[in-house]
Design a protein around this motif. Structure first.
Motif, short mmCIF file in Angstrom:
data_model
loop_
_atom_site.label_atom_id
_atom_site.label_comp_id
_atom_site.label_asym_id
_atom_site.label_seq_id
_atom_site.Cartn_x
_atom_site.Cartn_y
_atom_site.Cartn_z
N UNK A 5 0.83 -1.21 0.00
CA UNK A 5 0.00 0.00 0.00
C UNK A 5 0.86 1.26 0.00
N UNK A 6 1.88 1.28 0.85
CA UNK A 6 2.74 2.47 0.92
C UNK A 6 3.43 2.72 -0.43
N UNK A 7 3.87 1.65 -1.08
CA UNK A 7 4.53 1.81 -2.38
C UNK A 7 3.56 2.33 -3.42
N UNK A 8 2.33 1.86 -3.41
CA UNK A 8 1.33 2.31 -4.38
C UNK A 8 0.99 3.77 -4.15
N UNK A 9 0.84 4.16 -2.90
CA UNK A 9 0.51 5.56 -2.60
C UNK A 9 1.66 6.48 -2.98
N UNK A 10 2.88 6.04 -2.72
CA UNK A 10 4.04 6.85 -3.11
C UNK A 10 4.07 7.05 -4.62
N UNK A 11 3.74 6.02 -5.39
CA UNK A 11 3.68 6.15 -6.85
C UNK A 11 2.63 7.18 -7.26
N UNK A 12 1.43 7.07 -6.67
CA UNK A 12 0.35 8.00 -7.01
C UNK A 12 0.73 9.44 -6.68
N UNK A 13 1.30 9.62 -5.50
CA UNK A 13 1.64 10.98 -5.07
C UNK A 13 2.74 11.59 -5.94
N UNK A 14 3.50 10.75 -6.62
CA UNK A 14 4.62 11.26 -7.42
C UNK A 14 4.26 11.64 -8.84
N UNK A 15 3.01 11.43 -9.23
CA UNK A 15 2.59 11.73 -10.61
C UNK A 15 1.71 12.97 -10.64
N UNK A 16 2.15 13.98 -11.34
CA UNK A 16 1.36 15.20 -11.49
C UNK A 16 0.21 14.95 -12.46
N UNK A 17 -0.94 15.55 -12.17
CA UNK A 17 -2.08 15.42 -13.07
C UNK A 17 -3.14 14.45 -12.61
N UNK A 18 -2.87 13.74 -11.50
CA UNK A 18 -3.87 12.78 -11.01
C UNK A 18 -4.85 13.42 -10.04
N UNK A 19 -4.62 14.68 -9.66
CA UNK A 19 -5.49 15.34 -8.70
C UNK A 19 -6.93 15.41 -9.14
N UNK A 20 -7.15 15.48 -10.44
CA UNK A 20 -8.52 15.59 -10.96
C UNK A 20 -9.22 14.23 -11.05
N UNK A 21 -8.55 13.15 -10.64
CA UNK A 21 -9.12 11.82 -10.77
C UNK A 21 -9.95 11.39 -9.55
N UNK A 22 -10.01 12.21 -8.52
CA UNK A 22 -10.77 11.80 -7.34
C UNK A 22 -12.07 12.60 -7.25
N UNK A 23 -13.09 12.03 -6.62
CA UNK A 23 -14.39 12.71 -6.51
C UNK A 23 -14.35 13.83 -5.48
N UNK A 24 -15.44 14.60 -5.41
CA UNK A 24 -15.51 15.70 -4.46
C UNK A 24 -15.43 15.19 -3.02
N UNK A 25 -15.97 14.00 -2.78
CA UNK A 25 -15.93 13.45 -1.42
C UNK A 25 -14.56 12.87 -1.07
N UNK A 26 -13.61 13.02 -1.99
CA UNK A 26 -12.25 12.54 -1.87
C UNK A 26 -12.18 11.05 -2.21
N UNK A 27 -10.95 10.62 -2.51
CA UNK A 27 -10.76 9.25 -2.96
C UNK A 27 -10.39 8.31 -1.82
N UNK A 28 -10.32 7.03 -2.15
CA UNK A 28 -9.92 6.03 -1.16
C UNK A 28 -9.35 4.82 -1.88
N UNK A 29 -8.35 4.22 -1.28
CA UNK A 29 -7.73 3.00 -1.78
C UNK A 29 -7.82 1.95 -0.70
N UNK A 30 -8.33 0.77 -1.06
CA UNK A 30 -8.45 -0.31 -0.10
C UNK A 30 -7.76 -1.56 -0.59
N UNK A 31 -7.19 -2.32 0.33
CA UNK A 31 -6.49 -3.56 0.00
C UNK A 31 -6.75 -4.57 1.10
N UNK A 32 -7.39 -5.68 0.76
CA UNK A 32 -7.74 -6.69 1.74
C UNK A 32 -6.57 -7.60 2.05
N UNK A 33 -6.42 -7.94 3.31
CA UNK A 33 -5.48 -8.97 3.70
C UNK A 33 -5.99 -10.33 3.19
N UNK A 34 -5.13 -11.29 2.96
CA UNK A 34 -5.59 -12.60 2.50
C UNK A 34 -6.63 -13.20 3.44
#
Length: 447
Positions: A273-302
């Protein structure tokens, strides 16, 4: 280190699915040390009980004395007690203890084999229930103990109260065979609690009752209060059912050790999760991809079965100008909303463990289709009234409905919202890294 000590008084299952064998696994999964008084040997498998060989009563007593005089105990769990004479002996032995006692009134095996003589039922009521801190009958067992039908939540409440009136400290009436969503009713003589969860469709449920009762006893041995112990034990059982073992040609056993999976995988999954979030935060232009209520990323444990098994971002994902930014750290249970989506997807495909909430736009839907992705839509207007009445059930229903229609878990699920509900597009994938890959492609920044 001295672990909590749980004495199991029960029968042996030669197939390894229930009885003493299931009890040992459940206690170990929760960090308790299980000791045993074996009341009978059974010749059984996943389909049937072929024979029962009772342990001589004097040897039952010797087993109990050997453990009590040397090791001691912090809790006791009773299971298969096949005869009135054995029930009488066990009740006498329990009179020598002052620890919590969980009585699982085992009567019939999963394959239909009778494990308790009919004449022993009365002995159990008169002699053993007054020794019980908790009694844990299923619906059939509650009916046999009380001589009346127990097939509804109201009847379960009455049955639990009646069992407490017979002398039990508390009763947990298990409603796994209820019509619709199953649930368990706990009554402690003062208040009742109803624990429910979606049914897990699987034939591999051999040993559920043994596992639940021993898990509760193991937690009581560690000093837990009753209601939290029941709730935690139910979580272990849900994981054990979800991780049930496909063995034999009948009802395969549940796997209590599946409860260890989320704990063992927590560190690696947090790192993903930390690696995925770091990738997202490092790319300019993705700010417009989340809704007004803000975005969320979820990952289930096995093997996830609850929101507490799903990692998400505390405070959601926001944007600072053109870039995304996680508002807080990744934590288990940080978002019930994204957890509902992930758990619904996993019910259809256990490998689809990640989801992300994004901004809805017709152009994004068309782009997803142009990429060859499977796309599904649900309408909140078609949501059944009983689902609308349950807070937070819309996403679970919508995700399940789309998967049912498509026959698989798609890459994208969206809805167009309704009054007070923003339309949202959701990405689904096997892991958070794959979610980021899809997010970049959808934003036109992928390879």
């Amino acid at each position: 280190m001295t672990p909590a000590r749980v004495l199991i008084i029960a029968g042996s299952d030669s197939g390894g699915g229930a009885g003493i064998q299931a009890d040992l696994k459940a206690a170990a999964a929760l960090g308790a040390h299980a000791m045993t008084v074996i009341t009978a040997l059974t010749a059984q498998n996943t389909k049937e009980v072929r024979a029962v060989h009772p342990t001589p009563l004097d040897f039952v007593e010797q087993q109990f004395a050997a453990v009590a005089e040397d090791i001691g105990m912090d809790a006791v769990k009773t299971g298969m007690l096949h005869s009135a004479e054995l029930v009488e002996l066990v009740a006498k032995l329990l009179g020598l203890t002052k620890v919590p006692v969980v009585v699982d009134p085992v009567m019939v095996s999963k394959g239909g084999g009778v494990l308790l003589d009919p004449q022993a039922v009365e002995a159990l009521k008169l002699l053993l229930l007054p020794r019980a801190t908790l009694v844990t009958p299923n619906l059939d067992e509650a009916e046999a103990l009380l001589g009346r039908e127990v097939r509804s939540r109201a009847a379960m409440e009455d049955a639990a109260a009646a069992l407490v009136a017979l002398g039990a400290g508390a009763a947990l009436v298990k409603g796994g065979h209820l019509q619709g969503e199953p649930g368990d009713l706990l009554y402690d003589g003062r208040e009742s609690l109803f624990f429910s969860a979606p049914r897990i469709e699987t034939p591999h449920t051999h040993g559920t009752g043994c596992t639940l009762a021993t898990a509760i006893a193991s937690l009581l041995a560690q000093g837990w209060e009753l209601a939290p112990a029941v709730e935690r034990a139910r979580l272990l059982v849900r994981r054990a059912i979800a991780g049930g073992l496909v063995l034999g040609h009948g009802h395969g056993p549940v796997n209590a050790l599946a409860d260890l999976g989320p704990r063992l995988e927590l560190g690696p999954c947090l790192a993903e999760m930390d690696a995925a979030i770091e990738r997202m935060e490092g790319v300019s232009g993705l700010g417009e991809m989340i809704p007004e209520v803000r975005g969320q990323l979820g990952y289930a444990l096995p093997g996830a079965v609850s929101a507490q098994d799903v990692l998400a971002v505390a405070g959601r994902i926001t944007n600072i100008g053109p870039r995304l930014k996680a508002a807080g750290p990744v934590r288990p249970g940080a978002s019930s909303h994204v957890a509902k989506i992930v758990l619904a997807a996993m019910a259809a495909d256990p490998n689809m463990r990640a989801a992300m909430a994004c901004r809805f736009d017709e152009a994004l839907v068309e782009r997803a289709r142009s990429l060859g992705w499977s796309v599904g839509e649900f309408s909140r207007a078609e949501e059944p009234p009983e689902v609308k009445q349950r807070e937070g059930s819309s996403l679970e229903w919508g995700t399940t409905e789309v998967i049912r229609r498509l026959g698989k878990v798609p890459e994208v699920i969206f809805d167009r919202g309704e009054s007070g509900k923003e339309p949202v597009l959701r990405l689904l994938a096997r892991n958070p890294g794959a979610i980021v890959d899809r997010l970049l492609l959808l934003a036109g920044q992928g390879a």
